[in-house]
Design an enzyme around this catalytic site. Structure first.
Site, mmCIF file in Angstrom:
data_model
loop_
_atom_site.group_PDB
_atom_site.id
_atom_site.type_symbol
_atom_site.label_atom_id
_atom_site.label_comp_id
_atom_site.label_asym_id
_atom_site.label_seq_id
_atom_site.Cartn_x
_atom_site.Cartn_y
_atom_site.Cartn_z
ATOM 1 C CB CYS A 90 -0.875 0.056 1.246
ATOM 2 S SG CYS A 90 -1.286 -1.544 1.959
ATOM 3 C CD GLU A 152 -3.890 6.442 1.476
ATOM 4 O OE1 GLU A 152 -2.675 6.615 1.619
ATOM 5 O OE2 GLU A 152 -4.429 5.314 1.420
#
Length: 237
Positions: A90, A152
């Protein structure tokens, strides 16, 4: 920023360098690029809340040829979410030409290949950019502690490859492959607080909303049937 460096004197040197040198891509809620900002500022909850900073991210789900999912445990020195278990990799596309390419999410796929090498030692030839399948996008916000957090717009990429691993201890504390039942057991442990198991908030959102359905299609070789890059799912922890 000098004061900030002093305030964060306890921060691991590698993580500090990444926090100040990496420039994340700022986007609006439709994933249009609106600017760039340091990784440090993008993860300060104060900045996220006061300026509504939203940055582009990606989450890689790498399956081996047995259709087991590779998980990583983030290192203890990570600024956000240390020692939590999460999906394979990630991170963020950076504000650089090769990672800003919009067409077919090539910039994001280039970033994914870069970070698989950085974090897990997976060589580029083991993770060709054209073998990443972008399957969906989600927008979420999650505090890590009082100071740090995430806001995000996350593109989720799936790749099915057998790879060589050499995890980077600055980034990764542990790795393991799991099948669906083993992942369910891990989730049950996290929910029960057993063995101090914690899952990252973005991984949990993806598991709860999408992953099991996608996994079936990975096994069948029909992943294209569930690709949806048009919708931006706004999810809450």
């Amino acid at each position: 920023m000098a004061g900030a460096v002093v305030d964060d004197a306890g921060m691991d040197a590698v993580q500090r360098r990444l926090m100040f040198e990496d420039e994340c891509i700022l986007v609006d809620e439709q994933d249009n690029v609106v600017g760039h900002e340091s990784k440090y500022n993008c993860h300060l909850m104060e900045k996220i809340e006061s300026e509504n900073l939203l940055h582009r991210a990606f989450s890689v789900f790498l399956f081996n040829s047995k259709h087991e999912l590779l998980l990583q445990q983030r290192s203890a020195t990570k600024v956000t979410f240390p020692l939590v278990w999460t999906n394979t990799c990630c991170s963020h596309p950076l504000y650089r030409e090769s990672e800003l390419i919009q067409e077919n999410y090539l910039g994001t796929r280039n970033a994914a290949q870069r970070k698989l090498l950085d974090e897990l030692g997976i060589p580029a030839e083991d993770a060709p950019v054209d073998e990443f399948t972008p399957v969906g996008r989600m927008l979420y916000k999650a505090p890590s502690d009082g100071k740090w957090g995430e806001h995000e717009l996350d593109s989720i990429l799936i790749i099915v490859r057998d790879v060589k691993l050499q995890p980077n201890p600055d980034e990764v504390a542990d790795v393991k492959y799991v099948n669906r039942e083993q992942l369910k057991e891990l989730i049950q442990k996290a929910d029960a607080g057993e063995d101090d198991v914690k899952l990252s908030p973005w991984f949990r959102l993806i598991v709860d909303n999408f992953l099991m359905r996608w996994w079936v299609h990975v096994e069948k070789g029909t992943l294209s049937e569930v690709v949806d890059m048009e919708t931006i799912h706004k999810l809450k922890e």
